[in-house]
Write a protein that holds these residues in place. Structure first.
Motif, PDB file in Angstrom:
ATOM      1  N   ASP A  44       0.834  -1.210   0.000  1.00 59.29           N
ATOM      2  CA  ASP A  44       0.000   0.000   0.000  1.00 59.29           C
ATOM      3  C   ASP A  44       0.868   1.259   0.000  1.00 59.29           C
ATOM      4  O   ASP A  44       0.574   2.221  -0.712  1.00 59.29           O
ATOM      5  CB  ASP A  44      -0.937   0.017   1.201  1.00 59.29           C
ATOM      6  N   ALA A  45       1.922   1.259   0.802  1.00 62.14           N
ATOM      7  CA  ALA A  45       2.808   2.425   0.871  1.00 62.14           C
ATOM      8  C   ALA A  45       3.515   2.645  -0.465  1.00 62.14           C
ATOM      9  O   ALA A  45       3.634   3.788  -0.930  1.00 62.14           O
ATOM     10  CB  ALA A  45       3.815   2.251   2.003  1.00 62.14           C
ATOM     11  N   ASP A  46       3.982   1.567  -1.098  1.00 60.25           N
ATOM     12  CA  ASP A  46       4.640   1.689  -2.402  1.00 60.25           C
ATOM     13  C   ASP A  46       3.688   2.258  -3.444  1.00 60.25           C
ATOM     14  O   ASP A  46       4.057   3.129  -4.238  1.00 60.25           O
ATOM     15  CB  ASP A  46       5.171   0.330  -2.870  1.00 60.25           C
ATOM     16  N   ILE A  47       2.467   1.776  -3.455  1.00 63.30           N
ATOM     17  CA  ILE A  47       1.475   2.267  -4.420  1.00 63.30           C
ATOM     18  C   ILE A  47       1.154   3.731  -4.150  1.00 63.30           C
ATOM     19  O   ILE A  47       1.107   4.553  -5.067  1.00 63.30           O
ATOM     20  CB  ILE A  47       0.209   1.396  -4.395  1.00 63.30           C
ATOM     21  N   PHE A  48       0.949   4.076  -2.888  1.00 62.01           N
ATOM     22  CA  PHE A  48       0.656   5.462  -2.539  1.00 62.01           C
ATOM     23  C   PHE A  48       1.790   6.381  -2.983  1.00 62.01           C
ATOM     24  O   PHE A  48       1.552   7.437  -3.577  1.00 62.01           O
ATOM     25  CB  PHE A  48       0.420   5.591  -1.028  1.00 62.01           C
ATOM     26  N   GLU A  49       3.038   5.982  -2.728  1.00 61.10           N
ATOM     27  CA  GLU A  49       4.179   6.804  -3.108  1.00 61.10           C
ATOM     28  C   GLU A  49       4.271   6.962  -4.625  1.00 61.10           C
ATOM     29  O   GLU A  49       4.586   8.048  -5.120  1.00 61.10           O
ATOM     30  CB  GLU A  49       5.465   6.215  -2.548  1.00 61.10           C
ATOM     31  N   ALA A  50       3.980   5.898  -5.381  1.00 66.02           N
ATOM     32  CA  ALA A  50       4.012   5.973  -6.836  1.00 66.02           C
ATOM     33  C   ALA A  50       2.937   6.928  -7.364  1.00 66.02           C
ATOM     34  O   ALA A  50       3.199   7.739  -8.262  1.00 66.02           O
ATOM     35  CB  ALA A  50       3.851   4.585  -7.443  1.00 66.02           C
ATOM     36  N   VAL A  51       1.737   6.846  -6.806  1.00 67.35           N
ATOM     37  CA  VAL A  51       0.663   7.740  -7.225  1.00 67.35           C
ATOM     38  C   VAL A  51       0.996   9.176  -6.846  1.00 67.35           C
ATOM     39  O   VAL A  51       0.836  10.102  -7.654  1.00 67.35           O
ATOM     40  CB  VAL A  51      -0.681   7.310  -6.604  1.00 67.35           C
ATOM     41  N   GLU A  52       1.501   9.372  -5.647  1.00 63.23           N
ATOM     42  CA  GLU A  52       1.877  10.715  -5.194  1.00 63.23           C
ATOM     43  C   GLU A  52       2.939  11.327  -6.105  1.00 63.23           C
ATOM     44  O   GLU A  52       2.845  12.503  -6.477  1.00 63.23           O
ATOM     45  CB  GLU A  52       2.385  10.646  -3.753  1.00 63.23           C
ATOM     46  N   ALA A  53       3.926  10.526  -6.502  1.00 66.32           N
ATOM     47  CA  ALA A  53       4.984  11.022  -7.394  1.00 66.32           C
ATOM     48  C   ALA A  53       4.428  11.338  -8.785  1.00 66.32           C
ATOM     49  O   ALA A  53       4.867  12.306  -9.432  1.00 66.32           O
ATOM     50  CB  ALA A  53       6.106   9.991  -7.485  1.00 66.32           C
ATOM     51  N   ALA A  54       3.479  10.529  -9.244  1.00 63.03           N
ATOM     52  CA  ALA A  54       2.923  10.729 -10.580  1.00 63.03           C
ATOM     53  C   ALA A  54       2.082  11.995 -10.693  1.00 63.03           C
ATOM     54  O   ALA A  54       2.051  12.633 -11.730  1.00 63.03           O
ATOM     55  CB  ALA A  54       2.090   9.510 -10.991  1.00 63.03           C
TER      56      ALA A  54
END
Length: 56
Positions: A44-54
């Protein structure tokens, strides 16, 4: 990942948002962050960070 894709640690908000869309959600969708297994918190944290960066 939890279906609402929210920030890690926001368990209370997660529960309310999921309940708006699912009458009887799976326990993992509404569990508090601390109650999730390590692998799910990391995912979940990895996905959140990827979306936040995008979306920057």
């Amino acid at each position: 990942m939890s279906p609402c894709g929210i920030a890690p640690g926001a368990g209370g908000r997660r529960f309310r948002e999921v309940r708006e869309h699912f009458e009887d959600p799976k326990p993992g969708y509404v569990a508090d962050w601390a109650d999730l297994p390590d692998w799910q918190r990391e995912t979940d944290a990895d996905i959140f960070e990827a979306v936040e960066a995008a979306v920057g």
